[in-house]
Structures are given as structure tokens and as C-alpha cells.
Design a protein around this motif. Structure first.
Motif, mmCIF file in Angstrom:
data_model
loop_
_atom_site.group_PDB
_atom_site.id
_atom_site.type_symbol
_atom_site.label_atom_id
_atom_site.label_comp_id
_atom_site.label_asym_id
_atom_site.label_seq_id
_atom_site.Cartn_x
_atom_site.Cartn_y
_atom_site.Cartn_z
ATOM 1 N N LYS A 116 9.358 10.840 -11.379
ATOM 2 C CA LYS A 116 7.944 10.668 -11.066
ATOM 3 C C LYS A 116 7.729 9.343 -10.346
ATOM 4 O O LYS A 116 8.437 8.365 -10.585
ATOM 5 C CB LYS A 116 7.104 10.712 -12.338
ATOM 6 C CG LYS A 116 7.048 12.088 -12.948
ATOM 7 C CD LYS A 116 6.142 12.127 -14.141
ATOM 8 C CE LYS A 116 6.105 13.543 -14.692
ATOM 9 N NZ LYS A 116 5.273 13.650 -15.871
ATOM 10 N N ALA A 117 6.712 9.324 -9.490
ATOM 11 C CA ALA A 117 6.358 8.099 -8.764
ATOM 12 C C ALA A 117 5.897 7.034 -9.754
ATOM 13 O O ALA A 117 5.233 7.333 -10.737
ATOM 14 C CB ALA A 117 5.254 8.399 -7.757
ATOM 15 N N GLN A 118 6.279 5.803 -9.448
ATOM 16 C CA GLN A 118 5.844 4.651 -10.236
ATOM 17 C C GLN A 118 5.315 3.604 -9.255
ATOM 18 O O GLN A 118 5.987 2.609 -8.982
ATOM 19 C CB GLN A 118 7.016 4.104 -11.051
ATOM 20 C CG GLN A 118 7.585 5.121 -12.026
ATOM 21 C CD GLN A 118 8.850 4.627 -12.679
ATOM 22 O OE1 GLN A 118 8.799 3.739 -13.525
ATOM 23 N NE2 GLN A 118 9.985 5.164 -12.269
ATOM 24 N N PRO A 119 4.125 3.846 -8.700
ATOM 25 C CA PRO A 119 3.605 2.975 -7.641
ATOM 26 C C PRO A 119 3.473 1.517 -8.085
ATOM 27 O O PRO A 119 2.893 1.227 -9.125
ATOM 28 C CB PRO A 119 2.232 3.569 -7.330
ATOM 29 C CG PRO A 119 2.264 4.953 -7.868
ATOM 30 C CD PRO A 119 3.206 4.924 -9.030
ATOM 31 N N PHE A 120 4.029 0.653 -7.303
ATOM 32 C CA PHE A 120 3.922 -0.784 -7.534
ATOM 33 C C PHE A 120 3.498 -1.501 -6.255
ATOM 34 O O PHE A 120 2.804 -2.507 -6.293
ATOM 35 C CB PHE A 120 5.251 -1.362 -8.048
ATOM 36 C CG PHE A 120 6.351 -1.306 -7.046
ATOM 37 C CD1 PHE A 120 6.641 -2.407 -6.255
ATOM 38 C CD2 PHE A 120 7.090 -0.142 -6.849
ATOM 39 C CE1 PHE A 120 7.656 -2.348 -5.299
ATOM 40 C CE2 PHE A 120 8.108 -0.081 -5.912
ATOM 41 C CZ PHE A 120 8.387 -1.180 -5.127
ATOM 42 N N TRP A 121 3.905 -0.991 -5.111
ATOM 43 C CA TRP A 121 3.655 -1.653 -3.837
ATOM 44 C C TRP A 121 2.238 -1.378 -3.336
ATOM 45 O O TRP A 121 1.511 -2.313 -2.993
ATOM 46 C CB TRP A 121 4.694 -1.217 -2.805
ATOM 47 C CG TRP A 121 4.535 -1.896 -1.490
ATOM 48 C CD1 TRP A 121 4.135 -1.336 -0.321
ATOM 49 C CD2 TRP A 121 4.745 -3.279 -1.212
ATOM 50 N NE1 TRP A 121 4.101 -2.274 0.669
ATOM 51 C CE2 TRP A 121 4.460 -3.484 0.147
ATOM 52 C CE3 TRP A 121 5.136 -4.360 -1.992
ATOM 53 C CZ2 TRP A 121 4.567 -4.731 0.750
ATOM 54 C CZ3 TRP A 121 5.240 -5.602 -1.385
ATOM 55 C CH2 TRP A 121 4.959 -5.776 -0.033
ATOM 56 N N GLY A 122 1.851 -0.119 -3.281
ATOM 57 C CA GLY A 122 0.517 0.241 -2.791
ATOM 58 C C GLY A 122 -0.599 -0.453 -3.558
ATOM 59 O O GLY A 122 -1.486 -1.071 -2.948
ATOM 60 N N PRO A 123 -0.582 -0.397 -4.891
ATOM 61 C CA PRO A 123 -1.638 -1.095 -5.643
ATOM 62 C C PRO A 123 -1.637 -2.606 -5.414
ATOM 63 O O PRO A 123 -2.702 -3.234 -5.386
ATOM 64 C CB PRO A 123 -1.309 -0.764 -7.098
ATOM 65 C CG PRO A 123 -0.548 0.518 -7.037
ATOM 66 C CD PRO A 123 0.246 0.433 -5.763
ATOM 67 N N ALA A 124 -0.461 -3.199 -5.231
ATOM 68 C CA ALA A 124 -0.385 -4.646 -4.978
ATOM 69 C C ALA A 124 -0.994 -4.982 -3.619
ATOM 70 O O ALA A 124 -1.740 -5.961 -3.477
ATOM 71 C CB ALA A 124 1.060 -5.125 -5.048
ATOM 72 N N VAL A 125 -0.697 -4.178 -2.611
ATOM 73 C CA VAL A 125 -1.258 -4.405 -1.274
ATOM 74 C C VAL A 125 -2.772 -4.196 -1.295
ATOM 75 O O VAL A 125 -3.520 -4.966 -0.683
ATOM 76 C CB VAL A 125 -0.572 -3.489 -0.232
ATOM 77 C CG1 VAL A 125 -1.289 -3.544 1.104
ATOM 78 C CG2 VAL A 125 0.887 -3.897 -0.072
ATOM 79 N N ASP A 126 -3.239 -3.186 -2.017
ATOM 80 C CA ASP A 126 -4.685 -2.952 -2.138
ATOM 81 C C ASP A 126 -5.378 -4.154 -2.772
ATOM 82 O O ASP A 126 -6.432 -4.593 -2.307
ATOM 83 C CB ASP A 126 -4.966 -1.701 -2.975
ATOM 84 C CG ASP A 126 -4.566 -0.419 -2.277
ATOM 85 O OD1 ASP A 126 -4.331 -0.438 -1.036
ATOM 86 O OD2 ASP A 126 -4.471 0.618 -2.974
ATOM 87 N N ALA A 127 -4.792 -4.705 -3.836
ATOM 88 C CA ALA A 127 -5.364 -5.880 -4.495
ATOM 89 C C ALA A 127 -5.383 -7.074 -3.541
ATOM 90 O O ALA A 127 -6.369 -7.831 -3.493
ATOM 91 C CB ALA A 127 -4.586 -6.219 -5.765
ATOM 92 N N GLY A 128 -4.314 -7.239 -2.773
ATOM 93 C CA GLY A 128 -4.256 -8.335 -1.797
ATOM 94 C C GLY A 128 -5.301 -8.187 -0.713
ATOM 95 O O GLY A 128 -5.950 -9.161 -0.320
ATOM 96 N N ARG A 129 -5.469 -6.963 -0.199
ATOM 97 C CA ARG A 129 -6.469 -6.710 0.838
ATOM 98 C C ARG A 129 -7.879 -7.032 0.321
ATOM 99 O O ARG A 129 -8.668 -7.690 1.000
ATOM 100 C CB ARG A 129 -6.405 -5.266 1.313
ATOM 101 C CG ARG A 129 -7.408 -4.953 2.419
ATOM 102 C CD ARG A 129 -7.424 -3.498 2.855
ATOM 103 N NE ARG A 129 -7.584 -2.607 1.731
ATOM 104 C CZ ARG A 129 -6.663 -1.737 1.312
ATOM 105 N NH1 ARG A 129 -5.514 -1.635 1.931
ATOM 106 N NH2 ARG A 129 -6.893 -0.977 0.275
ATOM 107 N N ASP A 130 -8.189 -6.602 -0.899
ATOM 108 C CA ASP A 130 -9.508 -6.871 -1.478
ATOM 109 C C ASP A 130 -9.744 -8.368 -1.638
ATOM 110 O O ASP A 130 -10.823 -8.879 -1.325
ATOM 111 C CB ASP A 130 -9.656 -6.169 -2.834
ATOM 112 C CG ASP A 130 -9.669 -4.650 -2.716
ATOM 113 O OD1 ASP A 130 -9.832 -4.125 -1.583
ATOM 114 O OD2 ASP A 130 -9.496 -3.986 -3.759
#
Length: 141
Positions: A116-130
Motif C-alpha cells: 500500500k502507498a505510504q505518502p510522505f513526499w506529497g504531503p510534505a510538499v503541500d505543507a511547504g507550498r502552503d
């Protein structure tokens, strides 16, 4: 009411000081954003042997550019999953599901349908963008 007058030289000097202060703040925001992405990605990355977390690095490139990288060659499989669980671009590319592989760590053959996917990169980039957008608005940019 007080009257403030700037001559051409005084105004130019004040503008340059303002610009330098603003540019220094922008540089700080770039650094803080990159550090936030790195820290967030490391916090979200699953831990097995520590290789994925250890491979997440950040460096400044000049004063206004930063680079956050993930060096583990298997990071994409962790982020998007594999086999029947693949969620990323293009889905699964497995030729045969289930498949078997020999695990050096376990010392025997393992059969799997995927991970199963264990997203770590996408959420980190989203937090950085915000964070970056919020800080740029605060600076009036």
C-alpha cells in the motif's frame, strides 16, 4: 502634523535598505520552506532500516533557491504503492500479480500482491507550498 521630506539621495538610500531587508526575508522564507519540507517528509516517511529517512536532504542553491531531494531509489514505490495497491501515475506496471522475490533480510522467498502507498513526499510538499504562500502574503508579495 509632521512633515517628512526625503531628498533624492535619501530616498534612494532608504529604498535600497528596504529592498535589502525584504530580500533577506525572502531568502529566509525560502530556507524555512525547504527545511519544513525536509522535516515533514522525514517525519512521514515509514521507518524500516532508516534508509529512506536518511536519504531526504536539503541544500540551499544560492540565496533564493533551495533543493530538497529523496535519494532512496525505492522512494517512489513507498509514495505510490505497488502491485494491486499502486495509486500513482500509470498505476501498476507489474507483469504478474502476485509475484515472488527472495528477501535477504528475511532469508526466504516472499510472495506479495504489492504494498500500500505510504505518502510522505506529497504531503510534505503541500505543507511547504502552503507555508511559502502564507509567508509571501505576509511580506506583501
Amino acid at each position: 502634523m509632521a512633515k517628512i521630506t526625503f531628498s533624492g539621495r535619501q530616498l534612494l538610500k532608504a529604498a535600497k535598505q528596504f529592498e535589502k531587508g525584504l530580500l533577506d526575508e525572502v531568502s529566509d522564507v525560502v530556507y524555512e520552506t525547504a527545511r519544513l519540507i525536509q522535516t515533514h517528509a522525514k517525519a512521514l516517511a515509514p521507518f524500516d532500516d532508516g534508509g529512506l529517512k536518511d536519504s531526504i536532504e536539503m541544500k540551499m542553491i544560492g540565496k533564493y533557491n533551495a533543493e530538497v531531494t529523496v535519494g532512496a531509489n525505492y522512494a517512489i514505490y513507498v509514495e505510490y504503492g505497488t502491485g494491486v495497491y499502486a495509486e500513482g501515475p500509470g498505476g501498476s506496471r507489474a507483469k504478474k500479480i502476485p509475484w515472488s522475490y527472495y528477501s535477504e533480510k528475511l532469508g526466504h522467498w516472499v510472495t506479495t500482491e504489492g504494498m500500500k502507498a505510504q505518502p510522505f513526499w506529497g504531503p510534505a510538499v503541500d505543507a511547504g507550498r502552503d507555508y511559502f504562500k502564507k509567508e509571501m502574503r505576509r511580506l506583501g508579495l
